[in-house]
Each structure stands twice: as structure tokens, then as C-alpha cells.
Write an enzyme that holds these catalytic residues in place. Structure first.
Site, PDB file in Angstrom:
ATOM      1  N   HIS B  54    -126.657  96.447 -93.217  1.00 16.22           N
ATOM      2  CA  HIS B  54    -125.411  96.506 -92.481  1.00 16.22           C
ATOM      3  C   HIS B  54    -124.359  97.083 -93.430  1.00 16.22           C
ATOM      4  O   HIS B  54    -124.583  97.205 -94.640  1.00 16.22           O
ATOM      5  CB  HIS B  54    -125.033  95.102 -92.002  1.00 16.22           C
ATOM      6  CG  HIS B  54    -125.686  94.718 -90.709  1.00 16.22           C
ATOM      7  ND1 HIS B  54    -125.344  93.600 -89.973  1.00 16.22           N
ATOM      8  CD2 HIS B  54    -126.675  95.326 -89.997  1.00 16.22           C
ATOM      9  CE1 HIS B  54    -126.074  93.535 -88.879  1.00 16.22           C
ATOM     10  NE2 HIS B  54    -126.903  94.559 -88.871  1.00 16.22           N
ATOM     11  N   GLU B  56    -121.650  95.864 -94.609  1.00 14.55           N
ATOM     12  CA  GLU B  56    -121.217  94.942 -95.653  1.00 14.55           C
ATOM     13  C   GLU B  56    -122.271  94.814 -96.755  1.00 14.55           C
ATOM     14  O   GLU B  56    -121.936  94.760 -97.944  1.00 14.55           O
ATOM     15  CB  GLU B  56    -120.948  93.550 -95.059  1.00 14.55           C
ATOM     16  CG  GLU B  56    -119.792  93.510 -94.056  1.00 14.55           C
ATOM     17  CD  GLU B  56    -120.247  93.761 -92.621  1.00 14.55           C
ATOM     18  OE1 GLU B  56    -121.223  94.506 -92.407  1.00 14.55           O
ATOM     19  OE2 GLU B  56    -119.604  93.215 -91.711  1.00 14.55           O
ATOM     20  N   SER B  79    -115.747  92.879 -87.355  1.00 10.09           N
ATOM     21  CA  SER B  79    -115.937  91.467 -87.704  1.00 10.09           C
ATOM     22  C   SER B  79    -117.403  91.212 -88.072  1.00 10.09           C
ATOM     23  O   SER B  79    -118.307  91.593 -87.332  1.00 10.09           O
ATOM     24  CB  SER B  79    -115.531  90.592 -86.511  1.00 10.09           C
ATOM     25  OG  SER B  79    -115.498  89.238 -86.880  1.00 10.09           O
ATOM     26  N   CYS B  81    -121.171  89.994 -88.709  1.00  7.13           N
ATOM     27  CA  CYS B  81    -122.178  89.210 -87.985  1.00  7.13           C
ATOM     28  C   CYS B  81    -122.579  88.008 -88.848  1.00  7.13           C
ATOM     29  O   CYS B  81    -122.150  87.870 -89.984  1.00  7.13           O
ATOM     30  CB  CYS B  81    -123.390  90.089 -87.662  1.00  7.13           C
ATOM     31  SG  CYS B  81    -124.478  90.382 -89.085  1.00  7.13           S
ATOM     32  N   CYS B  84    -123.958  88.915 -92.288  1.00  6.40           N
ATOM     33  CA  CYS B  84    -122.947  89.308 -93.279  1.00  6.40           C
ATOM     34  C   CYS B  84    -122.010  88.156 -93.608  1.00  6.40           C
ATOM     35  O   CYS B  84    -121.524  88.048 -94.741  1.00  6.40           O
ATOM     36  CB  CYS B  84    -122.217  90.551 -92.796  1.00  6.40           C
ATOM     37  SG  CYS B  84    -123.373  91.953 -92.631  1.00  6.40           S
TER      38      CYS B  84
END
Lengths: 154, 154
Positions: B54, B56, B79, B81, B84
Site C-alpha cells: 500500500h 503507506e 485514510s 486501512c 496501514c
């Protein structure tokens, strides 16, 4: 269908590969509901200079893109950290088989509360593999779980 | 010191790189407490066939091995998940700046409860970038957040 022990053995072999590479000896594997191996992997912090790849996320990556994890089984030599618990939660992995949770364990209860089937094997080989590494490299271990260890800096 | 907007701009640029590669347009960046960039990255599901990366986790990887994340700032266009959020929790990242939380958002409150400083920017460019992608590729988006979408299979 493989037994829990047979599935854990795949993760242990991954932990041993990690150790032979000089890395943190934690291994994992993802299986489908019939016990077919989807992917296996190990912690790659040291060997790949990669702090984002824990054993569980490596196995998850190596399993490739999947559309439904609800019946998959994630096997890991060590109780998953919050990062890997988050992976399990977001992708709704149904079952987690844990080699040992004496060295480390934070999120098992929260996984159970979410409906994940959690099985702890209390495997002594898993514990010995990681324990030996931590004794030699406490600073790497602390780094791997985000612990700031002032005594390790000496 | 960079402003929140300047830090978010680095993440947005990453989301645009992801989109240009055909991938899910979510970007992220990790900064130190003085606003120095440690690493930036973007979602790599499509372009690397990598479900574990992802935005992040890519930024976290690209920041390299760090021993203390408590004063770092993670900026992400969306935002985070649960996966993360788990990364943020395990490594005790101190501050999270979020581009938008209207398209998706699950863990902000739990991060705040853990003491993480969470700032939401309500940035419309972040929303438009991802919204456009989801409209064209709902099946990839659902795959990326572990949602089994029967209507997408049609």
C-alpha cells in the site's frame, strides 16, 4: 489436507532460510482452505534493508493478488505484531496458525474478537530459532517491533 | 518546516505517479519531525502485482531502517486501512496527515485513542484522483481493501 504441523513446517523452513541469510528468523505461509500453498516468505529487514517486510507480509505478497481471503490460512512462526494483525483484519484472513507466542504476542485476542480462528502451536523450535537470534542481535529485534531500546544503544 | 499542505503535495505527486503507471492512485510520504523527507511511495498492487504494498507501506519501506518513529509524520492521500493503521501502531508513528477520508476510512478513531495525532485535510484533489480510478476499476479497488464484491464479478 495438511495438518497444522505440516503447514507450520513450511513457515519454519522460511524462518531457517531467513536465518541463513543473516536475517530475523521469522517465517510464514499462506494456504487455501484445502491446504494448498499460495505463498511463503520470511522477514526481510536485514537482508533486503526492508523494514516493511515481515514474514506475514512477505507470504501475503508471494501469494499474489487474490480476491477473497476469508477461507485462507495464514501460518506464522511468531504471534503477529499489530502491523500483521492489521493485514489479517483488512483482508479478512479466516484462520491464523501461530508457532509460538511466548517471545512476542500483542494482537491474538483482538483477532479472536473479530472472528478470526487463532490456533497457537507452542512450538519450541520456533521459540529457539528466534530466541537465539534475539540474544545475539537485540537491537535488530527491537527495531523490527518498533521498540526503542536505550540499553541496546550501549 | 514544511506546511501540512506541502507535505501532502509530496503524497499527491506519488498518487499521480501511481496513476500514470496504471495503478491505484494512493500516495504517501514519511517525514522526520523537521519536515525532512525520509521516504515516499505509492500503492503497487497493479504495477508490481504486489498486494502487500500500500502507499503507506511503500513510503515506510523507502524511508529505510529507522530505530525510532515516534516523532515521524506519515502523510497519505487516503485514510489508512487497518493494515496501514497496524503499521502506524506497531512502529509508534507519532503523526498522520490524511488527504481525505470520504472515499474510505476505518481506523482514524482507533489511532487517536492510541495517542496518534491525526489531521484530516479534506483535500478534493486526493478524492478526485481516487474517485476517478474507482469508477473505472471497482474490482481492483475492492481487491485492494479486501472487499469481496459480487456485483464486480459481472
Amino acid at each position: 489436507m495438511k495438518t497444522h504441523e505440516q503447514m507450520l513446517e513450511v513457515a519454519i523452513q522460511q524462518a531457517k532460510i531467513g536465518l541463513s541469510e543473516g536475517g530475523v528468523p521469522i517465517g510464514a505461509a499462506l494456504f487455501d482452505k484445502n491446504g494448498n500453498l499460495l505463498g511463503a516468505g520470511h522477514n526481510r529487514r536485514v537482508q533486503n534493508d526492508d523494514p516493511a517486510t515481515h514474514a506475514e507480509t512477505d507470504a501475503f505478497r508471494n501469494a499474489g493478488r487474490q480476491t477473497d481471503y476469508r477461507e485462507t490460512i495464514l501460518v506464522t512462526t511468531l504471534s503477529p505484531c499489530w502491523y500483521c494483525c492489521g493485514l489479517i483484519r483488512q483482508f479478512k484472513i479466516g484462520t491464523v496458525i501461530i508457532g509460538e507466542n511466548e517471545t512476542f504476542g500483542v494482537g491474538e485476542d483482538s483477532l479472536r474478537e473479530l472472528g478470526v480462528k487463532v490456533i497457537v502451536m507452542h512450538n519450541q523450535e520456533c521459540k529457539a530459532l528466534l530466541g537465539g537470534f534475539i540474544e545475539k542481535h537485540p537491537e535488530i529485534w527491537n527495531e523490527d517491533i518498533g521498540e526503542v531500546c536505550s540499553s541496546c544503544e550501549a
